[in-house]
Scaffold this motif. Structure first.
Motif, PDB file in Angstrom:
ATOM      1  N   SER A  35       0.792  -1.054   0.005  1.00 21.26           N
ATOM      2  CA  SER A  35       0.078  -0.127   0.101  1.00 21.26           C
ATOM      3  C   SER A  35       0.888   0.908  -0.140  1.00 21.26           C
ATOM      4  O   SER A  35       1.575   1.544   0.879  1.00 21.26           O
ATOM      5  CB  SER A  35      -1.032  -0.092   1.314  1.00 21.26           C
ATOM      6  OG  SER A  35      -1.414   1.200   1.484  1.00 21.26           O
ATOM      7  N   VAL A  36       1.092   2.043  -1.022  1.00 18.33           N
ATOM      8  CA  VAL A  36       1.864   2.928  -1.214  1.00 18.33           C
ATOM      9  C   VAL A  36       1.407   4.577  -1.242  1.00 18.33           C
ATOM     10  O   VAL A  36       0.407   4.631  -1.894  1.00 18.33           O
ATOM     11  CB  VAL A  36       2.691   2.906  -2.774  1.00 18.33           C
ATOM     12  CG1 VAL A  36       3.653   3.919  -3.138  1.00 18.33           C
ATOM     13  CG2 VAL A  36       3.247   1.439  -3.076  1.00 18.33           C
ATOM     14  N   GLU A  37       2.266   5.121  -0.183  1.00 21.51           N
ATOM     15  CA  GLU A  37       1.908   6.492   0.041  1.00 21.51           C
ATOM     16  C   GLU A  37       2.920   7.228  -0.546  1.00 21.51           C
ATOM     17  O   GLU A  37       4.005   7.005  -0.335  1.00 21.51           O
ATOM     18  CB  GLU A  37       2.038   6.692   1.607  1.00 21.51           C
ATOM     19  CG  GLU A  37       1.094   6.088   2.601  1.00 21.51           C
ATOM     20  CD  GLU A  37      -0.086   6.614   2.428  1.00 21.51           C
ATOM     21  OE1 GLU A  37      -0.365   7.864   2.343  1.00 21.51           O
ATOM     22  OE2 GLU A  37      -1.308   5.841   2.619  1.00 21.51           O
ATOM     23  N   LEU A  38       2.576   7.954  -1.445  1.00 17.63           N
ATOM     24  CA  LEU A  38       3.405   8.626  -2.405  1.00 17.63           C
ATOM     25  C   LEU A  38       3.797  10.196  -1.685  1.00 17.63           C
ATOM     26  O   LEU A  38       2.781  10.902  -1.350  1.00 17.63           O
ATOM     27  CB  LEU A  38       3.046   9.101  -3.820  1.00 17.63           C
ATOM     28  CG  LEU A  38       2.792   7.914  -4.591  1.00 17.63           C
ATOM     29  CD1 LEU A  38       2.400   8.290  -6.093  1.00 17.63           C
ATOM     30  CD2 LEU A  38       4.299   7.332  -4.779  1.00 17.63           C
ATOM     31  N   TYR A  39       4.879  10.331  -1.450  1.00 22.30           N
ATOM     32  CA  TYR A  39       5.374  11.831  -1.095  1.00 22.30           C
ATOM     33  C   TYR A  39       6.049  12.385  -2.322  1.00 22.30           C
ATOM     34  O   TYR A  39       7.442  12.140  -2.663  1.00 22.30           O
ATOM     35  CB  TYR A  39       6.337  11.949   0.232  1.00 22.30           C
ATOM     36  CG  TYR A  39       7.004  13.182   0.163  1.00 22.30           C
ATOM     37  CD1 TYR A  39       6.418  14.538  -0.192  1.00 22.30           C
ATOM     38  CD2 TYR A  39       8.518  13.282   0.692  1.00 22.30           C
ATOM     39  CE1 TYR A  39       7.105  15.649   0.158  1.00 22.30           C
ATOM     40  CE2 TYR A  39       9.004  14.427   0.669  1.00 22.30           C
ATOM     41  CZ  TYR A  39       8.527  15.502   0.620  1.00 22.30           C
ATOM     42  OH  TYR A  39       9.309  16.855   0.567  1.00 22.30           O
ATOM     43  N   GLU A  40       5.392  13.018  -3.200  1.00 20.97           N
ATOM     44  CA  GLU A  40       6.045  13.593  -4.478  1.00 20.97           C
ATOM     45  C   GLU A  40       6.293  14.873  -4.264  1.00 20.97           C
ATOM     46  O   GLU A  40       5.744  15.781  -3.674  1.00 20.97           O
ATOM     47  CB  GLU A  40       4.947  13.781  -5.442  1.00 20.97           C
ATOM     48  CG  GLU A  40       4.488  12.191  -5.874  1.00 20.97           C
ATOM     49  CD  GLU A  40       3.681  12.171  -7.238  1.00 20.97           C
ATOM     50  OE1 GLU A  40       3.958  12.068  -8.153  1.00 20.97           O
ATOM     51  OE2 GLU A  40       2.246  12.482  -6.907  1.00 20.97           O
ATOM     52  N   TYR A  41       7.577  15.287  -4.469  1.00 18.11           N
ATOM     53  CA  TYR A  41       8.210  16.703  -4.130  1.00 18.11           C
ATOM     54  C   TYR A  41       8.794  17.124  -5.712  1.00 18.11           C
ATOM     55  O   TYR A  41       8.696  16.308  -6.722  1.00 18.11           O
ATOM     56  CB  TYR A  41       9.309  16.495  -3.171  1.00 18.11           C
ATOM     57  CG  TYR A  41      10.555  15.679  -3.422  1.00 18.11           C
ATOM     58  CD1 TYR A  41      10.341  14.489  -3.021  1.00 18.11           C
ATOM     59  CD2 TYR A  41      11.707  16.034  -4.075  1.00 18.11           C
ATOM     60  CE1 TYR A  41      11.404  13.523  -3.308  1.00 18.11           C
ATOM     61  CE2 TYR A  41      12.787  15.212  -4.455  1.00 18.11           C
ATOM     62  CZ  TYR A  41      12.430  13.823  -3.773  1.00 18.11           C
ATOM     63  OH  TYR A  41      13.389  12.884  -4.164  1.00 18.11           O
ATOM     64  N   PRO A  42       8.963  18.411  -5.787  1.00 22.93           N
ATOM     65  CA  PRO A  42       9.203  18.984  -7.284  1.00 22.93           C
ATOM     66  C   PRO A  42      10.641  18.278  -7.704  1.00 22.93           C
ATOM     67  O   PRO A  42      11.597  18.060  -6.881  1.00 22.93           O
ATOM     68  CB  PRO A  42       9.224  20.428  -7.039  1.00 22.93           C
ATOM     69  CG  PRO A  42       8.594  20.810  -5.680  1.00 22.93           C
ATOM     70  CD  PRO A  42       8.618  19.289  -5.097  1.00 22.93           C
ATOM     71  N   TRP A  43      10.579  18.020  -9.027  1.00 23.28           N
ATOM     72  CA  TRP A  43      11.729  17.229  -9.333  1.00 23.28           C
ATOM     73  C   TRP A  43      12.983  18.156  -9.465  1.00 23.28           C
ATOM     74  O   TRP A  43      14.294  17.862  -9.450  1.00 23.28           O
ATOM     75  CB  TRP A  43      11.681  17.077 -11.037  1.00 23.28           C
ATOM     76  CG  TRP A  43      10.827  15.871 -11.008  1.00 23.28           C
ATOM     77  CD1 TRP A  43       9.619  15.097  -9.876  1.00 23.28           C
ATOM     78  CD2 TRP A  43      10.824  14.687 -11.896  1.00 23.28           C
ATOM     79  NE1 TRP A  43       9.131  14.210 -10.558  1.00 23.28           N
ATOM     80  CE2 TRP A  43       9.726  13.694 -11.730  1.00 23.28           C
ATOM     81  CE3 TRP A  43      11.532  14.433 -13.007  1.00 23.28           C
ATOM     82  CZ2 TRP A  43       9.666  12.485 -12.327  1.00 23.28           C
ATOM     83  CZ3 TRP A  43      11.274  13.459 -13.927  1.00 23.28           C
ATOM     84  CH2 TRP A  43      10.484  12.216 -13.651  1.00 23.28           C
ATOM     85  N   ASP A  44      12.975  19.547  -9.278  1.00 20.49           N
ATOM     86  CA  ASP A  44      14.269  20.225  -9.158  1.00 20.49           C
ATOM     87  C   ASP A  44      14.739  20.531  -7.789  1.00 20.49           C
ATOM     88  O   ASP A  44      15.334  21.444  -7.362  1.00 20.49           O
ATOM     89  CB  ASP A  44      14.214  21.456 -10.033  1.00 20.49           C
ATOM     90  CG  ASP A  44      13.035  22.488  -9.625  1.00 20.49           C
ATOM     91  OD1 ASP A  44      12.142  21.926  -8.740  1.00 20.49           O
ATOM     92  OD2 ASP A  44      12.673  23.680 -10.233  1.00 20.49           O
ATOM     93  N   GLU A  45      13.818  19.959  -6.927  1.00 21.79           N
ATOM     94  CA  GLU A  45      13.921  20.120  -5.440  1.00 21.79           C
ATOM     95  C   GLU A  45      14.379  18.954  -4.396  1.00 21.79           C
ATOM     96  O   GLU A  45      14.138  17.856  -5.258  1.00 21.79           O
ATOM     97  CB  GLU A  45      12.794  20.921  -4.696  1.00 21.79           C
ATOM     98  CG  GLU A  45      12.651  22.212  -5.030  1.00 21.79           C
ATOM     99  CD  GLU A  45      11.389  22.789  -4.609  1.00 21.79           C
ATOM    100  OE1 GLU A  45      10.872  22.157  -3.540  1.00 21.79           O
ATOM    101  OE2 GLU A  45      10.986  24.094  -4.989  1.00 21.79           O
TER     102      GLU A  45
END
Ligand SMILES: Cc1ncc(COP(=O)(O)O)c(C=O)c1O
Length: 389
Positions: A103-113
């Protein structure tokens, strides 16, 4: 004109001649004392490179094999895990976890950070049943490097284990597996470890072994328990036929790296990154990452207005024989990436930067030829003290 190639991608990377020669030696059998000695030397050397006293398991696979092994061995279907995604390789961890029905919780952050450790702390607090946190140390697709030390502090006192992909970090960037509380550290042979592609490694902590004992996802080839048992036997070995030539090569490469000194190798990568950065800025280009802290494995550069990153890569290759990498996924065409992870010194960067200046000029970007090289040389002299007589 004779074609000579210069491999400047963030993996695969150039191989020292001693490493190539080790691979060219006559084949030996893997259940012999001669092989055992080489294998143990490689594994124990890797422990020194990763700064760990945990078991280091090796597999005949590219780095992704060890990533999959980490997922398959530590968790059971339905387990909740947190995956930090700020690039293509963070995405890969999430994809593998989904394949294994976690069960995947995604923490998506900007690709340049970079990933924010405080966000990870808050997510762990919010969902205390999270059993694992997945982080990419050096996100090769963007050039960003995450603060694994800080993230380790956040995860350490929770029930979750910290799984780190340092496939393009280990050996190039400061990485203290045990001190930083990394429970499963995965890496691969073809970057700073100066070996051809095809060997993957995973360093596994006591906290992770507890999860492994309880987990019931399927794992056969990448079974960590089987690999540990074989390494701990009277005559350390792997469950299946190893990539003998690659083991010989990596054993040699690890020795070269340790002879240079880990901290010296980290400093070499820092110097090359800073020189490359200054050079591309002097050419009138912009770096892709906003987060530049510790970003010393690969320099990701925005393609200049009106020029595709792919055209820069193709021209460098076709006209100058210098192989760099383009952007991946959503960054395709938008950036290009110059690798300096592995067997590189300043003069390799001179080649890449000179070819880049000529390429950009040919493609219509206005710059003064030599301006990037001059900036790199000045920075190099300043950083290494070679300005002194
Ligand atoms: C950070 C990172 N993770 C994962 C991978 C995938 O490794 P491999 O291609 O060895 O399977 C790479 C390779 O570029 C990488 O740089």
């Amino acid at each position: 004109m004779i074609r000579k190639e210069y491999l400047m991608t963030p993996g695969p990377t150039p191989i020292p001649y001693q490493v190539s020669l080790a691979q060219a030696e006559p084949m030996i059998h893997h259940r012999t004392p001669a092989y055992t000695e080489i294998f143990v030397r490689m594994v124990e050397g890797l422990k020194k490179v990763l700064l760990t006293s945990n078991h280091v398991l090796t597999f005949a696979a590219s780095g992704t094999g060890a990533m999959e092994g980490a997922v398959a061995n530590c968790f059971s279907p339905g387990d909740r895990v947190l995956v930090a995604v700020g690039g293509k390789f963070g995405q890969r961890f999430a994809e593998i976890a989904k394949v294994y029905k976690l069960s995947v919780e995604l923490y998506e952050y900007p690709w340049d950070e970079a990933a924010d450790p405080e966000v990870i702390a808050a997510l762990l607090k919010d969902k205390p049943d999270i059993k694992g946190v997945f982080v990419t140390h050096s996100e090769t697709s963007t050039g960003v490097v995450n603060d694994v030390k800080c993230i380790g502090e956040v995860v350490r006192d929770t029930p979750a284990i910290l799984v780190v992909d340092s496939i393009s970090g280990a050996g190039a960037l400061e990485l203290r597996t045990d001190e930083w509380g990394v429970d499963v550290l995965v890496t691969g042979s073809q970057k700073a470890l100066m070996t051809p592609p095809g060997l993957a490694a995973a360093a596994v902590s006591a906290k992770a072994w507890e999860l492994i004992e309880a987990a019931d996802s399927p794992a056969y080839y990448f079974c960590f328990k089987k690999a540990r048992k074989k390494y701990d036997s009277q005559s350390p070995e792997t469950p299946y036929t190893p990539a003998i030539g690659l083991v010989k090569a990596m054993s040699e490469a690890v020795e070269l790296l340790l002879a240079e000194g880990l901290e010296e190798a980290w400093e070499r990568h820092r110097v090359l990154a800073l020189c490359t950065r200054d050079a591309v800025r002097a050419m009138g280009l912009e770096l892709f990452p906003k987060a530049l802290q510790g970003a010393f494995a690969v320099t990701a550069v925005k393609a200049p207005q009106g020029i595709s990153g792919g055209d820069v890569v193709r021209h460098m290759n076709r006209v100058h024989g210098v192989i760099i990498a383009g952007g991946q996924d959503r960054l395709k065409g938008k950036i290009f990436r110059i690798g300096h992870v592995g067997y590189y010194n300043f003069f390799d960067m001179v080649v890449a930067l000179s070819a880049l200046e000529m390429t950009l000029t040919a493609l219509g970007h206005r710059l003064e030829l030599g301006s990037g090289l001059a900036a790199a040389e000045s920075r190099y002299m300043e950083l290494t003290g070679s300005a002194r007589p």
